[in-house]
Design a protein around this motif. Structure first.
Motif, PDB file in Angstrom:
ATOM      1  N   ARG A 235       4.381  -6.472 -27.549  1.00 55.23           N
ATOM      2  CA  ARG A 235       4.799  -6.904 -28.887  1.00 55.23           C
ATOM      3  C   ARG A 235       3.597  -7.072 -29.805  1.00 55.23           C
ATOM      4  O   ARG A 235       3.677  -6.763 -30.999  1.00 55.23           O
ATOM      5  CB  ARG A 235       5.604  -8.205 -28.795  1.00 55.23           C
ATOM      6  CG  ARG A 235       6.976  -7.972 -28.167  1.00 55.23           C
ATOM      7  CD  ARG A 235       7.882  -9.173 -28.224  1.00 55.23           C
ATOM      8  NE  ARG A 235       9.038  -8.905 -27.383  1.00 55.23           N
ATOM      9  CZ  ARG A 235       9.425  -9.666 -26.357  1.00 55.23           C
ATOM     10  NH1 ARG A 235       8.771 -10.772 -26.082  1.00 55.23           N
ATOM     11  NH2 ARG A 235      10.481  -9.336 -25.644  1.00 55.23           N
ATOM     12  N   CYS A 255      13.969  -0.582 -27.243  1.00 52.66           N
ATOM     13  CA  CYS A 255      13.777  -1.378 -26.026  1.00 52.66           C
ATOM     14  C   CYS A 255      14.943  -1.079 -25.088  1.00 52.66           C
ATOM     15  O   CYS A 255      16.028  -0.711 -25.536  1.00 52.66           O
ATOM     16  CB  CYS A 255      13.768  -2.873 -26.329  1.00 52.66           C
ATOM     17  SG  CYS A 255      12.589  -3.382 -27.620  1.00 52.66           S
ATOM     18  N   ARG A 259      18.100  -8.268 -24.313  1.00 50.89           N
ATOM     19  CA  ARG A 259      17.243  -9.444 -24.469  1.00 50.89           C
ATOM     20  C   ARG A 259      15.925  -9.069 -25.147  1.00 50.89           C
ATOM     21  O   ARG A 259      15.455  -9.763 -26.052  1.00 50.89           O
ATOM     22  CB  ARG A 259      16.970 -10.061 -23.099  1.00 50.89           C
ATOM     23  CG  ARG A 259      16.084 -11.304 -23.147  1.00 50.89           C
ATOM     24  CD  ARG A 259      15.833 -11.839 -21.755  1.00 50.89           C
ATOM     25  NE  ARG A 259      14.981 -13.011 -21.775  1.00 50.89           N
ATOM     26  CZ  ARG A 259      14.490 -13.593 -20.700  1.00 50.89           C
ATOM     27  NH1 ARG A 259      14.794 -13.120 -19.500  1.00 50.89           N
ATOM     28  NH2 ARG A 259      13.713 -14.659 -20.801  1.00 50.89           N
ATOM     29  N   SER A 260      15.349  -7.960 -24.723  1.00 52.77           N
ATOM     30  CA  SER A 260      14.096  -7.508 -25.318  1.00 52.77           C
ATOM     31  C   SER A 260      14.284  -7.138 -26.788  1.00 52.77           C
ATOM     32  O   SER A 260      13.414  -7.394 -27.624  1.00 52.77           O
ATOM     33  CB  SER A 260      13.541  -6.311 -24.541  1.00 52.77           C
ATOM     34  OG  SER A 260      12.309  -5.900 -25.077  1.00 52.77           O
ATOM     35  N   GLN A 263      14.441 -10.483 -28.710  1.00 47.37           N
ATOM     36  CA  GLN A 263      13.148 -11.168 -28.762  1.00 47.37           C
ATOM     37  C   GLN A 263      12.152 -10.425 -29.646  1.00 47.37           C
ATOM     38  O   GLN A 263      11.367 -11.039 -30.369  1.00 47.37           O
ATOM     39  CB  GLN A 263      12.600 -11.335 -27.342  1.00 47.37           C
ATOM     40  CG  GLN A 263      13.402 -12.302 -26.495  1.00 47.37           C
ATOM     41  CD  GLN A 263      12.897 -12.379 -25.055  1.00 47.37           C
ATOM     42  OE1 GLN A 263      12.194 -11.480 -24.575  1.00 47.37           O
ATOM     43  NE2 GLN A 263      13.239 -13.450 -24.366  1.00 47.37           N
ATOM     44  N   THR A 264      12.186  -9.102 -29.579  1.00 51.76           N
ATOM     45  CA  THR A 264      11.256  -8.318 -30.399  1.00 51.76           C
ATOM     46  C   THR A 264      11.581  -8.456 -31.882  1.00 51.76           C
ATOM     47  O   THR A 264      10.688  -8.621 -32.716  1.00 51.76           O
ATOM     48  CB  THR A 264      11.289  -6.839 -29.976  1.00 51.76           C
ATOM     49  OG1 THR A 264      10.951  -6.731 -28.588  1.00 51.76           O
ATOM     50  CG2 THR A 264      10.315  -6.014 -30.799  1.00 51.76           C
ATOM     51  N   ASP A 324       9.522   0.419 -24.039  1.00 49.89           N
ATOM     52  CA  ASP A 324       9.867   0.699 -22.650  1.00 49.89           C
ATOM     53  C   ASP A 324       9.918   2.202 -22.461  1.00 49.89           C
ATOM     54  O   ASP A 324      10.177   2.954 -23.415  1.00 49.89           O
ATOM     55  CB  ASP A 324      11.221   0.078 -22.274  1.00 49.89           C
ATOM     56  CG  ASP A 324      11.216  -1.432 -22.351  1.00 49.89           C
ATOM     57  OD1 ASP A 324      10.432  -2.059 -21.622  1.00 49.89           O
ATOM     58  OD2 ASP A 324      11.983  -1.989 -23.166  1.00 49.89           O
TER      59      ASP A 324
END
Length: 629
Positions: A235, A255, A259-260, A263-264, A324
């Protein structure tokens, strides 16, 4: 059939094809505002307008839509466009209506009375193009409706979705083979921006298009700079990319997990960067709202899973970032292709690490799919890893995957900063020996972390309990640090010398390990690259405008900004994305041409007849205001 407003009569092809080329050019100029076709566009249009079938492989931004839109205007009847992109059909129709083409869509978002009204328009010959999803087209009721209508053609968009072993298989596409049998006199055109040679063969067979003319354009997108760097704090790496190179510009961040994504997006917003999440766990209305806001706003970033983006027609996406590892080169190419559709410079950036490799292998191996599907998924992943670990031009590697040759581009990270290599044969032998000794002498298999601890001779609870210090491989790799060993393991996995297996991703020697252990093969590995920032024009840039205006003089930039402000106001008033008014590239063309009359404005690429009539005087006024500011 009557002539559509600002579109050509449906007579050229119907009259035996005479004058088709001239009529196609006339539509291109008057309706779309362009002076000449690109690549194979003219030949494809002639093929379909003349009643022939075509299979078209052309990169994102290469102008695929014109290849069926113009034949639909040339031929008598309505062109049926089959697309999986229900969420985007309204915008696609709005864009066509904006240039005077009569378009509509039939999908599950319509109320029954709305769908009935569209069906009546079709039967009355009042539509040039009609969009629908494949699952609707294969319904007997829909096919009966189409038999009662006059059809110009069938356009099968995103045709790679019919490939069962491709990266984006859609079961509903298998039913489209019915078109060849049910409507034998209606030409078909299948289009995709993502197909290997194997996928090309499969979609040809499944859609029964063996007799079609095939057009394969270069998949190269020279305006996109491909960059992949080692993942450390992804990040923070993403923030550096945005603030240093793309501040105030639109972008997409991919991503793998919801969840990612959340959060990002939160991390970007916390740093003052406008961003929205997009994933399947959000309410459908929220997803639609976020997609529409992304399409309509300048400088907004969408953080999404791979469920986002197919068919997105936003031309000014200046970067696509992956936090990812994608599952395949096809997916990677399609996702990165959403950048720079306007032909201006754009960045495809990825942060990639050992954990990505392990998690992807685990996802494949522990899935409930058939062995054949798993073998196919592993092959896709292996090709993706090879692209990440290449020590030669990434563009050459990418195009070779699609069966095309290219020269080194000079515009990817490998070309701009060639990696150093070192003889890692001994390091590979030490790693493989450690895996073998742990298994044979202790009956143990570990992930990368514990194996590295053994190689470096670092005691921990596991090592003490299992008396790892008594092994002959204890501490034999202390010359390398943890980060360096992770780099070695990642690259050896990409080459099949080491594999990760099971629920915990434990490391085992790969099928190619024997010759390395026996000293019959040497191993050259790359030293991890220091992330390189591309050479860009210096200084802070105005939101979303710098890349488009880089070629303009200071006085011209003021006029460009005045046009952008005018465009934003018009887009808000009409509730459409700004690019549907004019693209950044067209605004640059207007500034460079400096027209003082509507006639001169109409000669600028991207200014068609309808837009000239609707916006011409206002554009000239905004241009004059910018010159006087």
């Amino acid at each position: 059939m009557s002539t559509p407003p600002a579109a050509a009569p449906h007579t050229a092809a119907a009259a035996g094809g005479g004058g088709t080329e001239g009529a196609a050019l006339e539509i291109l100029s008057r309706v779309f505002g362009y002076d000449a076709f690109r690549g194979d566009q003219a030949a494809i249009i002639a093929q379909v307008a003349g009643g022939g079938d075509a299979v078209v492989l052309m990169p994102t931004g290469g102008g695929k839509s014109l290849c069926y839109q113009i034949p639909s205007l040339l031929r008598a009847g309505t062109g049926i466009v089959i697309s999986p992109l229900i969420a985007l059909m309204a915008d696609q129709v709005a864009a066509l209506e904006g240039v005077g083409i009569r378009a509509a869509y039939l999908n599950s978002t319509l109320e029954p009375h709305e769908a009935q009204a569209v069906e009546q328009q079709l039967l009355a010959g009042e539509l040039d193009l009609l969009y629908m999803a494949p699952e609707r087209l294969v319904l007997p009721r829909t096919q009966e409706l189409l038999r009662r209508a006059e059809l110009a053609l069938f356009a099968i968009d995103e045709a790679h979705c019919v490939s069962q072993w491709g990266h984006d298989f859609r079961p509903d596409y298998l039913g489209l083979s019915v078109l060849a049998e049910a409507f034998p006199g209606v030409p078909r055109i299948a289009l995709t921006a993502t197909a290997t040679e194997a996928t090309h063969r499969e979609l040809t067979e499944r859609l029964q298009m063996q007799q079609a003319a095939h057009f394969v354009a270069s998949f190269d997108r020279p305006n996109i700079q491909y960059r992949i760097e080692p993942k450390s704090a992804p990040r923070e790496q993403l923030l550096r990319l945005i603030t240093a190179e793309h501040e105030g510009e639109s972008g997409i961040v991919y991503c793998l997990s919801r969840r990612s994504v959340e959060q990002t997006a939160e991390a970007l917003v916390a740093r003052g960067i406008p961003a929205l999440p997009y994933h399947a766990g959000l309410d459908a209305a929220v997803r639609q709202d976020h997609q529409e806001r992304f399409l309509r706003a300048d400088g907004l970033i969408i953080v999404a899973t791979i469920a986002f983006g197919m068919g997105i027609d936003k031309p000014d996406v200046r970067f696509v970032a992956h936090l990812d590892l994608p599952k395949s080169i096809e997916g990677y190419y399609q996702e990165t292709g959403r950048a720079g559709r306007d032909g201006l410079p754009a960045t495809a950036w990825m942060a990639y690490g050992l954990g990505d490799v392990v998690s992807q292998r685990k996802f494949i191996d522990t899935g409930e799919s058939s062995e054949q599907f798993k073998r196919n998924a592993r092959a896709h992943l292996d090709a993706m890893l090879a692209l990440c670990e290449t020590v030669t031009c990434r563009r050459v590697q990418l195009l070779r995957y699609f069966g095309q040759d290219a020269e080194p581009c000079g515009n990817c990270d490998v070309c701009l900063s060639p990696p150093s290599t070192w003889d890692a044969t001994v390091a590979a032998q030490k790693l493989l020996s450690a895996l073998i000794r742990l298994d044979r002498e202790r009956g143990q298999k570990f992930g990368a972390g514990q194996v590295i601890e053994v190689l470096r001779g670092r005691e921990n609870e596991r090592s003490l309990q299992s008396r790892h210090h008594e092994l002959s491989v204890w501490g034999i790799g202390e010359e390398l640090g943890e980060k360096e060993w992770r780099t070695v393991i990642r690259q050896l996995m990409a080459r099949g010398l080491v594999e990760a297996e099971g629920d915990y991703g434990v490391l085992v020697p790969g099928a190619q390990a024997g010759p390395v252990l026996r000293g019959e093969t040497t191993v050259e590995l790359a030293v991890d690259r220091t992330p390189q920032r591309a050479a860009r024009s210096g200084g802070r840039r105005a939101a979303g405008s710098a890349r488009a205006a880089e070629s303009l003089a200071p006085a011209q930039r003021e006029r460009f900004e005045a046009l952008r402000a005018w465009r934003t106001a018009v887009a808000k008033e009409k509730q459409v994305p700004p690019y549907m008014v004019f693209s950044d590239a067209t605004l640059v063309g207007i500034v460079e041409a400096a027209p003082t009359s509507t006639q001169a404005l109409g000669a600028v690429s991207g200014v068609g007849a309808k837009k000239l009539a609707e916006y011409g005087e206002a554009v000239l006024e905004a241009l004059a205001d910018g010159a006087g500011s």
